[in-house]
Design an enzyme around this catalytic site. Structure first.
Site, PDB file in Angstrom:
ATOM      1  N   LYS A 124       3.421  16.256   4.775  1.00 29.83           N
ATOM      2  CA  LYS A 124       3.440  15.330   3.632  1.00 29.83           C
ATOM      3  C   LYS A 124       4.493  15.783   2.632  1.00 29.83           C
ATOM      4  O   LYS A 124       4.572  16.951   2.271  1.00 29.83           O
ATOM      5  CB  LYS A 124       2.072  15.267   2.961  1.00 29.83           C
ATOM      6  CG  LYS A 124       2.031  14.261   1.816  1.00 29.83           C
ATOM      7  CD  LYS A 124       0.692  13.635   1.715  1.00 29.83           C
ATOM      8  CE  LYS A 124       0.605  12.627   0.592  1.00 29.83           C
ATOM      9  NZ  LYS A 124       1.246  11.366   0.945  1.00 29.83           N
TER      10      LYS A 124
ATOM     11  N   ALA B  42      -1.634  -1.163  -4.155  1.00 32.70           N
ATOM     12  CA  ALA B  42      -2.626  -0.089  -4.193  1.00 32.70           C
ATOM     13  C   ALA B  42      -1.991   1.216  -3.737  1.00 32.70           C
ATOM     14  O   ALA B  42      -1.255   1.243  -2.746  1.00 32.70           O
ATOM     15  CB  ALA B  42      -3.800  -0.437  -3.287  1.00 32.70           C
TER      16      ALA B  42
ATOM     17  N   GLY C 179       0.826  -1.208   0.000  1.00 34.67           N
ATOM     18  CA  GLY C 179       0.000   0.000   0.000  1.00 34.67           C
ATOM     19  C   GLY C 179       0.853   1.248   0.000  1.00 34.67           C
ATOM     20  O   GLY C 179       0.733   2.077   0.899  1.00 34.67           O
ATOM     21  N   THR C 180       1.697   1.371  -0.988  1.00 40.56           N
ATOM     22  CA  THR C 180       2.559   2.545  -1.090  1.00 40.56           C
ATOM     23  C   THR C 180       2.641   2.995  -2.539  1.00 40.56           C
ATOM     24  O   THR C 180       2.232   2.280  -3.450  1.00 40.56           O
ATOM     25  CB  THR C 180       3.974   2.250  -0.531  1.00 40.56           C
ATOM     26  OG1 THR C 180       4.714   3.465  -0.448  1.00 40.56           O
ATOM     27  CG2 THR C 180       4.732   1.274  -1.410  1.00 40.56           C
TER      28      THR C 180
ATOM     29  N   ASN D  30      -3.697   3.442  -2.498  1.00 35.96           N
ATOM     30  CA  ASN D  30      -4.501   3.786  -1.322  1.00 35.96           C
ATOM     31  C   ASN D  30      -5.402   2.593  -1.017  1.00 35.96           C
ATOM     32  O   ASN D  30      -6.078   2.088  -1.913  1.00 35.96           O
ATOM     33  CB  ASN D  30      -5.336   5.036  -1.641  1.00 35.96           C
ATOM     34  CG  ASN D  30      -6.024   5.620  -0.451  1.00 35.96           C
ATOM     35  OD1 ASN D  30      -6.685   4.925   0.303  1.00 35.96           O
ATOM     36  ND2 ASN D  30      -5.880   6.919  -0.276  1.00 35.96           N
TER      37      ASN D  30
ATOM     38  N   GLY E  81       0.222  10.319  -4.089  1.00 37.72           N
ATOM     39  CA  GLY E  81       0.045   9.111  -4.891  1.00 37.72           C
ATOM     40  C   GLY E  81      -1.410   8.836  -5.205  1.00 37.72           C
ATOM     41  O   GLY E  81      -1.749   8.363  -6.294  1.00 37.72           O
ATOM     42  N   THR E  82      -2.289   9.167  -4.269  1.00 37.20           N
ATOM     43  CA  THR E  82      -3.721   8.986  -4.516  1.00 37.20           C
ATOM     44  C   THR E  82      -4.200   9.936  -5.603  1.00 37.20           C
ATOM     45  O   THR E  82      -4.977   9.544  -6.486  1.00 37.20           O
ATOM     46  CB  THR E  82      -4.520   9.181  -3.214  1.00 37.20           C
ATOM     47  OG1 THR E  82      -4.067   8.223  -2.250  1.00 37.20           O
ATOM     48  CG2 THR E  82      -6.011   9.021  -3.449  1.00 37.20           C
TER      49      THR E  82
ATOM     50  N   HIS F 196      -3.518  17.506   2.248  1.00 35.06           N
ATOM     51  CA  HIS F 196      -2.932  16.652   3.273  1.00 35.06           C
ATOM     52  C   HIS F 196      -2.292  17.518   4.348  1.00 35.06           C
ATOM     53  O   HIS F 196      -2.135  18.728   4.170  1.00 35.06           O
ATOM     54  CB  HIS F 196      -1.868  15.726   2.668  1.00 35.06           C
ATOM     55  CG  HIS F 196      -2.435  14.596   1.891  1.00 35.06           C
ATOM     56  ND1 HIS F 196      -2.723  14.704   0.548  1.00 35.06           N
ATOM     57  CD2 HIS F 196      -2.781  13.331   2.253  1.00 35.06           C
ATOM     58  CE1 HIS F 196      -3.216  13.547   0.120  1.00 35.06           C
ATOM     59  NE2 HIS F 196      -3.263  12.699   1.134  1.00 35.06           N
ATOM     60  N   HIS F 197      -1.867  16.881   5.396  1.00 35.87           N
ATOM     61  CA  HIS F 197      -1.203  17.556   6.517  1.00 35.87           C
ATOM     62  C   HIS F 197       0.079  18.269   6.056  1.00 35.87           C
ATOM     63  O   HIS F 197       0.622  17.962   4.998  1.00 35.87           O
ATOM     64  CB  HIS F 197      -0.882  16.551   7.630  1.00 35.87           C
ATOM     65  CG  HIS F 197      -0.086  15.380   7.133  1.00 35.87           C
ATOM     66  ND1 HIS F 197       1.290  15.377   7.075  1.00 35.87           N
ATOM     67  CD2 HIS F 197      -0.499  14.183   6.647  1.00 35.87           C
ATOM     68  CE1 HIS F 197       1.710  14.221   6.588  1.00 35.87           C
ATOM     69  NE2 HIS F 197       0.636  13.478   6.308  1.00 35.87           N
TER      70      HIS F 197
END
Length: 192
Positions: free
Chosen positions: A82, A45, A21-22, A47, A88-89, A78-79
């Site tokens: 990041k 994935a 998941g990366t 995500n 990536g999403t 995002h925060h």
């Protein structure tokens, strides 16, 4: 991402399915995944959120169905810590939109609108927001003359990624060797 190739080899040697998941995987890692998938179930994935998995399919369908004069803009937040931008999403959403439009997706062609100038026809644009403790917000806007279609997902708890990964792992334990996607995990019926 840097550990993925070794993890693929270890899992293939042990006969254990693997969920990765990366993002940021290089061509050698994708080759290693193809090799491992001959021996074990492999799922990669960007995500593992079930909601993002559905969003990817909705984006693919909208891009396929709406006329090409609808511009596509992907806005992600995002925060403040990041590192990658766009995320990536967001890139996976761009890939889904490209797939829906049946055009090639090139990571190198990602352009931010802060670069200025008029928007080229057919371009998929990205806008990036970084701040606070935002877990992850993604909106894909299809912008036409006189109308907009907005498809969004908001993550408010990081645990959704773990829950999705665990669901994917359970799914893989029941599968034959091969390559799988999160869409397989939630059994999307619209995949082509």
């Amino acid at each position: 991402a840097s550990a993925s190739r070794g993890n693929l080899a270890a899992c293939a040697n042990a006969g254990v399915p693997i969920v990765i998941g990366t993002t940021g995987l290089d061509a050698e890692t994708h080759s290693a995944a193809a090799l491992a998938a001959q021996r074990i179930p492999v799922l990669i994935a960007a995500n593992t959120s079930l909601g993002v998995t559905m969003l990817l399919e909705l984006v693919r369908q909208a891009a396929r169905s709406l006329p090409t004069d609808f511009d596509i803009e992907i806005v992600e937040a995002h925060h403040r810590h990041k590192q990658d931008a766009p995320s990536g999403t967001a890139l996976a959403l761009g890939q889904a939109a490209s797939d829906g439009r049946d055009i090639a997706f090139q990571r190198d062609s990602v352009r931010y609108h802060v670069d200025g100038g008029a928007r080229p026809a057919g371009e998929i644009g990205y806008a990036v927001i970084r701040g606070g403790d935002v877990v992850g917000d993604h909106t894909v806007a299809f912008l036409g003359a006189g109308e907009r279609v907005l498809l969004s997902h908001q993550a408010t708890d990081r645990a959704i990624f773990a829950r999705g990964a665990l669901r994917a792992a359970k799914f893989l334990c029941e599968q034959s060797p091969g390559r799988y996607e999160m869409g397989d995990v939630i059994r999307l019926k619209t995949r082509t």
